[in-house]
Design a protein around this motif. Sequence first.
Motif, PDB file in Angstrom:
ATOM      1  N   GLY A 163      -4.646  15.024  -1.520  1.00 23.83           N
ATOM      2  CA  GLY A 163      -4.667  15.326  -0.095  1.00 23.83           C
ATOM      3  C   GLY A 163      -3.357  14.967   0.579  1.00 23.83           C
ATOM      4  N   ASP A 164      -3.180  15.461   1.805  1.00 23.04           N
ATOM      5  CA  ASP A 164      -1.990  15.121   2.577  1.00 23.04           C
ATOM      6  C   ASP A 164      -2.039  13.666   3.019  1.00 23.04           C
ATOM      7  OD1 ASP A 164      -0.768  17.601   2.433  1.00 23.04           O
ATOM      8  OD2 ASP A 164      -1.636  18.328   4.330  1.00 23.04           O
ATOM      9  N   HIS A 165      -0.866  13.081   3.178  1.00 16.71           N
ATOM     10  CA  HIS A 165      -0.726  11.713   3.668  1.00 16.71           C
ATOM     11  C   HIS A 165      -1.092  11.659   5.151  1.00 16.71           C
ATOM     12  CE1 HIS A 165       0.833   7.921   4.836  1.00 16.71           C
ATOM     13  NE2 HIS A 165       2.073   8.281   5.071  1.00 16.71           N
ATOM     14  N   THR A 166      -1.960  10.719   5.514  1.00 18.60           N
ATOM     15  CA  THR A 166      -2.396  10.580   6.913  1.00 18.60           C
ATOM     16  C   THR A 166      -1.363   9.783   7.711  1.00 18.60           C
ATOM     17  OG1 THR A 166      -3.719   8.652   6.282  1.00 18.60           O
ATOM     18  CG2 THR A 166      -4.856  10.781   6.393  1.00 18.60           C
ATOM     19  N   TYR A 167      -0.153  10.286   7.723  1.00 16.36           N
ATOM     20  CA  TYR A 167       0.983   9.635   8.377  1.00 16.36           C
ATOM     21  C   TYR A 167       0.725   9.442   9.872  1.00 16.36           C
ATOM     22  CZ  TYR A 167       5.862   9.172   9.998  1.00 16.36           C
ATOM     23  OH  TYR A 167       7.030   8.756  10.589  1.00 16.36           O
ATOM     24  N   THR A 168       0.891   8.230  10.347  1.00 14.46           N
ATOM     25  CA  THR A 168       0.748   7.779  11.748  1.00 14.46           C
ATOM     26  C   THR A 168      -0.694   7.685  12.231  1.00 14.46           C
ATOM     27  OG1 THR A 168       0.970   9.930  12.906  1.00 14.46           O
ATOM     28  CG2 THR A 168       3.015   8.749  12.339  1.00 14.46           C
ATOM     29  N   THR A 198       0.833  -1.203   0.000  1.00 15.79           N
ATOM     30  CA  THR A 198       0.000   0.000   0.000  1.00 15.79           C
ATOM     31  C   THR A 198       0.866   1.250   0.000  1.00 15.79           C
ATOM     32  OG1 THR A 198      -1.756   1.187   1.148  1.00 15.79           O
ATOM     33  CG2 THR A 198      -0.164   0.036   2.532  1.00 15.79           C
ATOM     34  N   ASP A 199       0.349   2.303  -0.633  1.00 14.98           N
ATOM     35  CA  ASP A 199       0.970   3.631  -0.541  1.00 14.98           C
ATOM     36  C   ASP A 199       0.429   4.416   0.661  1.00 14.98           C
ATOM     37  OD1 ASP A 199       2.516   3.287  -2.832  1.00 14.98           O
ATOM     38  OD2 ASP A 199       1.015   4.184  -4.147  1.00 14.98           O
ATOM     39  N   TYR A 200      -0.573   3.886   1.340  1.00 18.47           N
ATOM     40  CA  TYR A 200      -1.270   4.570   2.430  1.00 18.47           C
ATOM     41  C   TYR A 200      -2.152   5.709   1.887  1.00 18.47           C
ATOM     42  CZ  TYR A 200       2.385   2.470   5.456  1.00 18.47           C
ATOM     43  OH  TYR A 200       3.250   1.624   6.096  1.00 18.47           O
ATOM     44  N   GLU A 201      -3.074   6.135   2.722  1.00 21.00           N
ATOM     45  CA  GLU A 201      -3.986   7.220   2.350  1.00 21.00           C
ATOM     46  C   GLU A 201      -3.224   8.518   2.123  1.00 21.00           C
ATOM     47  OE1 GLU A 201      -7.874   9.667   4.133  1.00 21.00           O
ATOM     48  OE2 GLU A 201      -6.968   8.051   5.315  1.00 21.00           O
ATOM     49  N   GLY A 202      -3.478   9.156   0.978  1.00 17.93           N
ATOM     50  CA  GLY A 202      -2.936  10.474   0.709  1.00 17.93           C
ATOM     51  C   GLY A 202      -1.485  10.504   0.260  1.00 17.93           C
ATOM     52  N   LEU A 203      -0.849   9.356   0.078  1.00 17.24           N
ATOM     53  CA  LEU A 203       0.526   9.314  -0.410  1.00 17.24           C
ATOM     54  C   LEU A 203       0.474   8.864  -1.864  1.00 17.24           C
ATOM     55  CD1 LEU A 203       3.440   9.781   0.482  1.00 17.24           C
ATOM     56  CD2 LEU A 203       3.573   7.376   1.133  1.00 17.24           C
ATOM     57  N   ALA A 210      -6.004   0.526   5.059  1.00 17.97           N
ATOM     58  CA  ALA A 210      -5.290   0.505   3.780  1.00 17.97           C
ATOM     59  C   ALA A 210      -4.549  -0.814   3.577  1.00 17.97           C
ATOM     60  CB  ALA A 210      -4.314   1.680   3.709  1.00 17.97           C
ATOM     61  N   VAL A 211      -3.961  -1.349   4.639  1.00 17.33           N
ATOM     62  CA  VAL A 211      -3.229  -2.616   4.548  1.00 17.33           C
ATOM     63  C   VAL A 211      -4.175  -3.778   4.242  1.00 17.33           C
ATOM     64  CG1 VAL A 211      -1.893  -4.293   5.899  1.00 17.33           C
ATOM     65  CG2 VAL A 211      -1.321  -1.855   6.005  1.00 17.33           C
ATOM     66  N   LEU A 212      -5.294  -3.851   4.939  1.00 15.46           N
ATOM     67  CA  LEU A 212      -6.244  -4.938   4.715  1.00 15.46           C
ATOM     68  C   LEU A 212      -6.921  -4.815   3.352  1.00 15.46           C
ATOM     69  CD1 LEU A 212      -7.812  -5.078   8.287  1.00 15.46           C
ATOM     70  CD2 LEU A 212      -6.315  -6.803   7.253  1.00 15.46           C
ATOM     71  N   ASP A 213      -7.281  -3.602   2.971  1.00 13.25           N
ATOM     72  CA  ASP A 213      -7.947  -3.426   1.675  1.00 13.25           C
ATOM     73  C   ASP A 213      -6.987  -3.653   0.516  1.00 13.25           C
ATOM     74  OD1 ASP A 213     -10.559  -2.931   2.571  1.00 13.25           O
ATOM     75  OD2 ASP A 213     -10.079  -0.842   3.016  1.00 13.25           O
ATOM     76  N   ALA A 214      -5.689  -3.424   0.728  1.00 10.68           N
ATOM     77  CA  ALA A 214      -4.713  -3.756  -0.310  1.00 10.68           C
ATOM     78  C   ALA A 214      -4.730  -5.254  -0.585  1.00 10.68           C
ATOM     79  CB  ALA A 214      -3.319  -3.303   0.117  1.00 10.68           C
ATOM     80  N   ALA A 215      -4.813  -6.072   0.473  1.00  6.07           N
ATOM     81  CA  ALA A 215      -4.894  -7.521   0.280  1.00  6.07           C
ATOM     82  C   ALA A 215      -6.160  -7.900  -0.473  1.00  6.07           C
ATOM     83  CB  ALA A 215      -4.843  -8.227   1.633  1.00  6.07           C
ATOM     84  N   ARG A 216      -7.270  -7.299  -0.091  1.00  6.29           N
ATOM     85  CA  ARG A 216      -8.526  -7.558  -0.809  1.00  6.29           C
ATOM     86  C   ARG A 216      -8.381  -7.210  -2.291  1.00  6.29           C
ATOM     87  NH1 ARG A 216     -12.549  -4.669   3.623  1.00  6.29           N
ATOM     88  NH2 ARG A 216     -13.591  -6.572   4.386  1.00  6.29           N
ATOM     89  N   ALA A 217      -7.778  -6.046  -2.561  1.00  3.98           N
ATOM     90  CA  ALA A 217      -7.645  -5.594  -3.938  1.00  3.98           C
ATOM     91  C   ALA A 217      -6.755  -6.529  -4.748  1.00  3.98           C
ATOM     92  CB  ALA A 217      -7.087  -4.174  -3.960  1.00  3.98           C
ATOM     93  N   ALA A 218      -5.658  -6.989  -4.150  1.00  2.39           N
ATOM     94  CA  ALA A 218      -4.768  -7.911  -4.861  1.00  2.39           C
ATOM     95  C   ALA A 218      -5.496  -9.197  -5.225  1.00  2.39           C
ATOM     96  CB  ALA A 218      -3.544  -8.212  -4.004  1.00  2.39           C
TER      97      ALA A 218
END
Length: 391
Positions: free
Chosen positions: A152-157, A143-148, A165-173
């Motif tokens: 919009g700005d990246h929702t870092y931390t 994942t690139d994470y939200e906003g990266l 984002a991590v779980l939905d990346a697996a779903r998407a793959a």
Amino acid sequence: MRVRTSFRWLAVTAAAGLAAATLATTPVHADGTGTPGGAAAPGDVVKTEPSAFHPLPGQPTNTKAWKIHYRSTTAKGEPNTVSGTVIVPQDGRPGPRPLITYAVGTVGVGDQCAPSAGFPRGTTLEANLIQQLTLRGWAVVVTDYEGLGTPGDHTYTVGRSAGHAVLDAARAAIRLPEAGLSKDSPVGIMGYSQGGQATSWAAELHGSYAPELKVKGTATGGVPGDLRKVAAFNDGSYGAGLIFMAAIGQNAAFPELDLESYLNPLGTSLIGALRTSCVADGSVLGAFKKISDVTTKNPLEQPDWRQRLRESQVGTRAPDAPVYLYHALADELIPYGVGNQVREDWCARGARVEWHTIPLGEHVSGVITQSPLAAQWLADRFAGKPAPGNC
């Protein structure tokens, strides 16, 4: 010496620039059919385009890669779109191939720092560690994470956003037809540092957010489990830039925090520069600055900011699959005690945790030395071996 070594490693490997050319395709729904309206459910693929996976510039790999945009969910429960990369070995392996959903450590908050931007160029942080996984025959989604790399700005931390984002990346793959994966593919979750927070949140949210994923275990390390303690530890130190990047991330997820209202002119200039910086230059820009140097009033002393930081705390619920958890004793960015507290909290809630203290080394070296061991631990979970625990 550790400080100079860490900065050198970061500077050499920092992500730089977007891929020279990309090709968008028709949005895809979960069943793989093209649809003009885009995706509707978390994990549905919105857009896909060919990419490439190079651990170093020009280094060939026997893989195919796709950059994807997929539906996910913000920390407030609203739909969003996140980008990422799916990487699949071309080894002719039959049956449901294992899938790792991988979360990278801090790369910065500028869009050009996104992992998907660097993979075609061979400049993405941790790509050599990811190659260890593809050489095992595993598919990997990063994942690139939200906003990266997306608006919009990246929702870092922001823990909940990252876990989604991590779980939905697996779903998407799994839903990407070209990847050849299956809903029965065993899934492992892996990440360190910022990725440690993201994967820890994914492990905690799996049962409630994405229970259909066949998660066999999570390997996570250098976890910034308590952001307030991490901020206090780094205030005025060489890792202070992480505090200011985290302030950007929290404000991106929760605009009502109104970060700009706390900044003095130096702070306004610093935050503006960090918004377009990757980790190497961002770390230098923020190094050794105190929060009091850049603000008119410390936002971390305000109830709304403190509450939002508490909401990203790791350890408030038990992961429903085994965990391999590790932390360097001499970690100079995320205190050892913060990582150990995650262990204690998970163990108290009945999680199965295998905990490892790294006796030598610091933050950056921790992911390098532990990555092969964490990968072997995941291989044992994929093989159906019982997960040891040392709570």
